[in-house]
Scaffold this active site. Structure first.
Site, short mmCIF file in Angstrom:
data_model
loop_
_atom_site.label_atom_id
_atom_site.label_comp_id
_atom_site.label_asym_id
_atom_site.label_seq_id
_atom_site.Cartn_x
_atom_site.Cartn_y
_atom_site.Cartn_z
N CYS A 127 0.83 -1.21 0.00
CA CYS A 127 0.00 0.00 0.00
C CYS A 127 0.87 1.26 0.00
CB CYS A 127 -0.93 -0.03 1.22
SG CYS A 127 -1.74 1.54 1.59
N CYS A 163 0.02 3.89 2.70
CA CYS A 163 0.45 3.40 4.02
C CYS A 163 1.88 3.81 4.30
CB CYS A 163 0.34 1.88 4.10
SG CYS A 163 -1.33 1.22 3.92
#
Length: 287
Positions: free
Chosen positions: A36, A39
């Site tokens: 991600c 993230c």
């Protein structure tokens, strides 16, 4: 000096690290994944805040690829996803690549800072007319908790309420952007802008006389609106600015429209109905 509290969490230690610790301090759970992108962008922000807040909250990181059962249990549909726990319960959440200011607002709403009790004492002293004691208490709070910008915003507010505009403006301008753009700081910025207008206008009795003689006096309307804002008569201030806009929308470089937009932004959360009504009135005049 307290250290940052950061922990990797699994199903085995979730109860202890998140639930049990949340009875003592807020626990911010970061559900993330190695693949991600957002993230990876957010993680340094959270770690920086954990360092800065130094023990006032715990950052718990959960890799959903390794612990999908926890993600399912807490209905994590996308990452990054952030859930704040307090007293064993989830009390707030955010989703997606949020800016630092969003995390600060989330945390500050649930963290009891060591300076808060002293701030409350300072406010009580100020209300009781004991300005010297209030200033001393705020100084003590600032020494105890130098990163709590609410302490400095309290002082800005006190300076404003006692007519010390120069001191209020100078202090506010020295604050970091995160303080100026905080939930408490944004309204202060608006109030200061109107306070500057008030400093260059007539007193309220003179303005009222001028408006009685000429209800369409642009300078009197502009000055009167600033005084109304300083007295927290926000709806009357918006009425006055709308009147000025209808009389002379170009006055003070579009001051009426700019002032209304500032008030709309400031009151958006606390009085959404009022803002909606006056935004519609402005749009009617615009078009």
């Amino acid at each position: 000096m307290s250290q940052a509290l950061i922990a990797d969490v699994s199903a085995d230690n979730f109860q202890q690290v998140v639930i049990e610790n949340s009875n003592q301090i807020p626990v911010l759970v970061d559900f993330w994944a190695p693949w991600c992108g957002p993230c990876k962008s957010v993680m340094p922000i959270l770690e920086k805040l954990a360092e800065e807040y130094a023990g006032l909250f715990l950052l718990a990181k959960i890799n959903i690829d390794d612990h999908s059962a926890l993600a399912d249990q807490y209905a994590v549909r996308s990452v990054p996803s952030f859930k704040l726990f307090k007293q064993g319960e989830m009390v707030a959440e955010l989703t997606g690549g949020q800016p630092e200011s969003a995390f600060r607002e989330l945390l500050d709403a649930h963290i009891a800072r060591p300076s808060d009790a002293i701030r409350a004492q300072a406010q009580q002293a100020f209300v009781s007319g004991q300005m010297d004691q209030a200033l001393a208490l705020l100084g003590e709070a600032a020494q105890l908790d130098p990163l709590n910008h609410k302490v400095h915003l309290d002082l800005v507010q006190m300076y404003l309420q006692t007519g010390h505009l120069d001191k209020a403006t100078n202090l506010f301008n020295k604050l970091p952007d995160e303080a100026k753009n905080s939930t408490e700081g944004k309204p202060m910025s608006v109030i200061l802008s109107f306070a500057e207008i008030m400093q260059t206008t007539d007193d309220i009795q003179t303005l009222q006389k001028k408006l009685a003689d000429n209800p369409n006096d642009p300078a009197a309307l502009y000055g009167f609106a600033s005084i109304l804002v300083m007295h927290r008569e926000y709806e009357k201030a918006m009425q006055t600015l709308l009147k000025l806009f209808s009389v002379d929308r170009s006055y003070a470089d579009g001051g009426a429209q700019k002032g209304l937009i500032k008030l709309f932004d400031m009151l958006a959360e606390q009085a959404p109905g009022l803002v909606k009504a006056y935004r519609r009135k402005l749009q009617t005049l615009l078009y």
